[in-house]
Design a protein around this motif. Structure first.
Motif, PDB file in Angstrom:
ATOM      1  N   LYS A   1       0.809  -1.218   0.000  1.00  0.00           N
ATOM      2  CA  LYS A   1       0.000   0.000   0.000  1.00  0.00           C
ATOM      3  C   LYS A   1       0.840   1.265   0.000  1.00  0.00           C
ATOM      4  O   LYS A   1       0.494   2.267  -0.629  1.00  0.00           O
ATOM      5  CB  LYS A   1      -0.951   0.002   1.203  1.00  0.00           C
TER       6      LYS A   1
ATOM      7  N   ASP B   1      -8.246   6.162  -5.753  1.00  0.00           N
ATOM      8  CA  ASP B   1      -8.814   5.293  -4.718  1.00  0.00           C
ATOM      9  C   ASP B   1      -8.351   3.859  -4.944  1.00  0.00           C
ATOM     10  O   ASP B   1      -8.590   3.277  -6.003  1.00  0.00           O
ATOM     11  CB  ASP B   1     -10.341   5.361  -4.780  1.00  0.00           C
TER      12      ASP B   1
ATOM     13  N   SER C   1      -8.929   1.482  -2.427  1.00  0.00           N
ATOM     14  CA  SER C   1      -9.557   0.731  -1.350  1.00  0.00           C
ATOM     15  C   SER C   1     -10.280  -0.540  -1.817  1.00  0.00           C
ATOM     16  O   SER C   1     -10.487  -1.455  -1.022  1.00  0.00           O
ATOM     17  CB  SER C   1     -10.552   1.630  -0.605  1.00  0.00           C
TER      18      SER C   1
END
Length: 218
Positions: free
Chosen positions: A26, A35, A37
């Motif tokens: 990450k 994004d 996620s």
């Protein structure tokens, strides 16, 4: 150096690579995708571990053409002793030509986005090297520096690596449909001082392109 496909699906699918040190951590995400996620572990058609997300709203048959955006570096890279500007240019140009060809084999390339089109954007976000057998490799995601994890002697064999981030969006709505983060390994390097070249990274790029052609959306 750190700056990181159906079609776009292929594009994206092919771009993700493995676990341990085979996928990006990450902290190594460049920010190109915005994004991250929803990314999940998956496998490319060649069996390589990947990080990928495909929207449940994506249906390959709904799209008849692809607006292909040339591959870029993100962030802007800077040449180093191990990766020259000429090599950076060669890596980008080769990745761009191979990826564009692979996507065109899946769907027609079109000039204008609109209904029933996908827009594919790709960034090389890192070019680097790591010691063989080690699970951590030093990389500075935002600074785009070439990094190498040094062994005590400085002569340990290393693996060359390329990071890619890819996104496919709906050409009419702008809604993201596919995202992929992939780390692909090239040829081994004799030590932590050896220059990284296009020839070193070519096997990893070619493998990803083969995955693009072979990928089928879930």
């Amino acid at each position: 150096m750190r700056f990181s496909l159906s079609v776009p699906v292929l594009t994206l699918a092919l771009l993700a690579a493995g676990c341990t040190s085979h996928v990006a951590d990450k902290k190594q995400y460049s920010g190109f995708l915005g994004d991250y996620s929803q990314l999940q572990s998956a496998q490319s058609p060649s069996g390589k571990p990947t990080l990928r997300w495909v929207s449940p709203d994506y249906h390959d048959a709904d799209y008849r053409g692809v607006v292909y955006t040339p591959v870029v570096y993100y962030p802007v890279p800077h040449p180093t002793e191990r990766v020259s500007q000429q090599t950076l240019d060669q890596i980008r140009a080769y990745t761009d030509s191979q990826l564009k060809r692979a996507i065109s084999e899946r769907k027609p390339l079109v000039a204008q986005k609109g209904p029933h089109t996908l827009v594919v954007k790709t960034a090389i976000t890192a070019v680097s090297a790591e010691n063989e057998g080690m699970q951590f490799y030093e990389v500075v995601p935002i600074a785009a520096v070439v990094a190498s994890t040094m062994a005590a002697t400085g002569h340990r064999t290393q693996e060359s690596a390329l990071f890619l981030e890819v996104e496919a969006i709906d050409g009419q709505t702008g809604k993201p449909l596919i995202k992929v983060v992939r780390k692909a390994f090239g040829k081994p390097l004799p030590n932590s001082s050896a220059p990284i070249t296009l020839n070193d990274l070519r096997p990893g790029i070619d493998e990803m392109v083969r995955d693009v052609v072979a990928f089928s959306a879930p």
